[in-house]
Design a protein around this motif. Sequence first.
Motif, mmCIF file in Angstrom:
data_model
loop_
_atom_site.group_PDB
_atom_site.id
_atom_site.type_symbol
_atom_site.label_atom_id
_atom_site.label_comp_id
_atom_site.label_asym_id
_atom_site.label_seq_id
_atom_site.Cartn_x
_atom_site.Cartn_y
_atom_site.Cartn_z
ATOM 1 N N GLY A 1 0.809 -1.221 0.000
ATOM 2 C CA GLY A 1 0.000 0.000 0.000
ATOM 3 C C GLY A 1 0.832 1.255 0.000
ATOM 4 N N CYS A 2 2.042 1.169 -0.539
ATOM 5 C CA CYS A 2 2.961 2.314 -0.498
ATOM 6 C C CYS A 2 2.898 3.138 -1.779
ATOM 7 N N ASN A 3 3.487 4.317 -1.728
ATOM 8 C CA ASN A 3 3.601 5.177 -2.906
ATOM 9 C C ASN A 3 4.587 4.574 -3.898
ATOM 10 N N VAL A 4 4.336 4.801 -5.170
ATOM 11 C CA VAL A 4 5.235 4.325 -6.218
ATOM 12 C C VAL A 4 5.734 5.525 -7.015
ATOM 13 N N ILE A 5 7.039 5.575 -7.237
ATOM 14 C CA ILE A 5 7.659 6.683 -7.972
ATOM 15 C C ILE A 5 8.283 6.143 -9.250
ATOM 16 N N ASP A 6 7.952 6.739 -10.357
ATOM 17 C CA ASP A 6 8.539 6.348 -11.639
ATOM 18 C C ASP A 6 9.889 7.051 -11.783
ATOM 19 N N VAL A 7 10.957 6.259 -11.799
ATOM 20 C CA VAL A 7 12.306 6.828 -11.847
ATOM 21 C C VAL A 7 12.901 6.772 -13.254
ATOM 22 N N THR A 8 12.067 6.475 -14.248
ATOM 23 C CA THR A 8 12.559 6.278 -15.624
ATOM 24 C C THR A 8 13.428 7.430 -16.100
ATOM 25 N N ASN A 9 12.948 8.635 -15.959
ATOM 26 C CA ASN A 9 13.692 9.802 -16.459
ATOM 27 C C ASN A 9 14.094 10.747 -15.335
ATOM 28 N N ARG A 10 14.275 10.189 -14.143
ATOM 29 C CA ARG A 10 14.632 11.019 -12.994
ATOM 30 C C ARG A 10 16.052 10.730 -12.512
ATOM 31 N N ALA A 11 16.757 11.789 -12.182
ATOM 32 C CA ALA A 11 18.048 11.644 -11.505
ATOM 33 C C ALA A 11 17.779 11.283 -10.050
ATOM 34 N N VAL A 12 18.802 10.762 -9.388
ATOM 35 C CA VAL A 12 18.666 10.372 -7.980
ATOM 36 C C VAL A 12 18.186 11.551 -7.136
ATOM 37 N N GLU A 13 18.750 12.731 -7.392
ATOM 38 C CA GLU A 13 18.377 13.918 -6.618
ATOM 39 C C GLU A 13 16.898 14.254 -6.796
ATOM 40 N N GLU A 14 16.399 14.075 -8.011
ATOM 41 C CA GLU A 14 14.993 14.371 -8.273
ATOM 42 C C GLU A 14 14.077 13.402 -7.532
ATOM 43 N N THR A 15 14.429 12.131 -7.567
ATOM 44 C CA THR A 15 13.634 11.131 -6.840
ATOM 45 C C THR A 15 13.655 11.413 -5.345
ATOM 46 N N ALA A 16 14.839 11.770 -4.841
ATOM 47 C CA ALA A 16 14.964 12.098 -3.419
ATOM 48 C C ALA A 16 14.074 13.272 -3.056
ATOM 49 N N ASN A 17 14.030 14.279 -3.908
ATOM 50 C CA ASN A 17 13.202 15.456 -3.637
ATOM 51 C C ASN A 17 11.719 15.104 -3.591
ATOM 52 N N VAL A 18 11.298 14.167 -4.446
ATOM 53 C CA VAL A 18 9.905 13.711 -4.420
ATOM 54 C C VAL A 18 9.590 13.068 -3.066
ATOM 55 N N ILE A 19 10.503 12.227 -2.601
ATOM 56 C CA ILE A 19 10.320 11.542 -1.315
ATOM 57 C C ILE A 19 10.317 12.538 -0.161
ATOM 58 N N LEU A 20 11.280 13.445 -0.168
ATOM 59 C CA LEU A 20 11.390 14.420 0.918
ATOM 60 C C LEU A 20 10.188 15.364 0.939
ATOM 61 N N SER A 21 9.685 15.731 -0.230
ATOM 62 C CA SER A 21 8.502 16.588 -0.295
ATOM 63 C C SER A 21 7.293 15.867 0.268
ATOM 64 N N GLU A 22 7.186 14.579 -0.035
ATOM 65 C CA GLU A 22 6.070 13.786 0.480
ATOM 66 C C GLU A 22 6.127 13.706 2.010
ATOM 67 N N ILE A 23 7.322 13.463 2.534
ATOM 68 C CA ILE A 23 7.491 13.375 3.987
ATOM 69 C C ILE A 23 7.187 14.719 4.638
ATOM 70 N N SER A 24 7.676 15.789 4.014
ATOM 71 C CA SER A 24 7.457 17.140 4.544
ATOM 72 C C SER A 24 5.979 17.488 4.582
ATOM 73 N N SER A 25 5.245 17.123 3.532
ATOM 74 C CA SER A 25 3.805 17.441 3.483
ATOM 75 C C SER A 25 3.030 16.684 4.551
ATOM 76 N N ARG A 26 3.476 15.487 4.871
ATOM 77 C CA ARG A 26 2.802 14.704 5.916
ATOM 78 C C ARG A 26 3.046 15.310 7.292
ATOM 79 N N ASN A 27 4.270 15.794 7.480
ATOM 80 C CA ASN A 27 4.617 16.361 8.785
ATOM 81 C C ASN A 27 4.086 17.778 8.975
ATOM 82 N N GLY A 28 3.436 18.294 7.956
ATOM 83 C CA GLY A 28 2.851 19.627 8.058
ATOM 84 C C GLY A 28 3.860 20.721 7.916
#
Length: 271
Positions: A244-271
């Motif tokens: 039941g977790c989030n899925v991120i398509d990394v096909t055309n993403r650099a590592v930094e971009e994928t990390a930013n997606v994850i960090l933004s998701e965590i940040s939005s949850r923490n308010g």
Amino acid sequence: MRRLTLFIVSDSIGETADLVAKAAASQFRQGLETVSMKRFSHVEDESQLNEIVYLAKKQEAIIVYTLVKSDMRFRLKEECKNKGIKCIDLMGPIVDLISAELDEHPIEEPGLVRKLDEDYYKKIEAIEFAVKYDDGRDPRGILKADIVLVGVSRTSKTPLSQYLAHKRYKVANVPLVPEVDPPEELFMIEPEKCFGLVISPEKLNFIRKERLIALGLKDDANYAQLDRIKTEIEHFKKVVEKIGCNVIDVTNRAVEETANVILSEISSRNG
């Protein structure tokens, strides 16, 4: 034998002045036995300074201090001068010199060095964690992690784990292959902690072929076959759906971009 008392005064915990005073005392025979030290930590107002100077006068003590606020250093120096107390400023001269060289005013916030140290050690701990629990080596790390990454081989799980570790997150990553049952710990964690990494079969086919060539192997191994890749990705989809977790398509993403997606998701949850 004469005994000497040193008052260690700080607006933080006083470790720096304490260590310097002990280092100085150790240069004398029986110095650490004849020199006693009393620490006054988190001194933040003038009334505390006045009380410390009063006690130093009664006990004929020398005051050694590390105060980052210039007005507190000035007050203590003046009070010691008025009361005839010997004192040593360990912080002021260095701060003033650096301030003059940089042409910048100091922040004058107590305890900053400890905050920097804690931040550094937290980062090192996270990096060591990512190494220890890389590539599903020990599924017990899944339950201890701040972030869990899952995906088929060559979806950048390891470099992403290290990148996030430098952001002080403890990351475990788990490879998913159809022939091996996923560790049961994956289904015991909060789904929000887990992120699935998916990639297009064509892109993964290219990456795996390049990997085989780099290893000096033929690029037609089953590992790089498109049908095999599609089978792995179907297996991946079933597992992440169960988690039941989030899925991120990394096909055309650099590592930094994928990390930013994850960090933004965590940040939005923490308010």
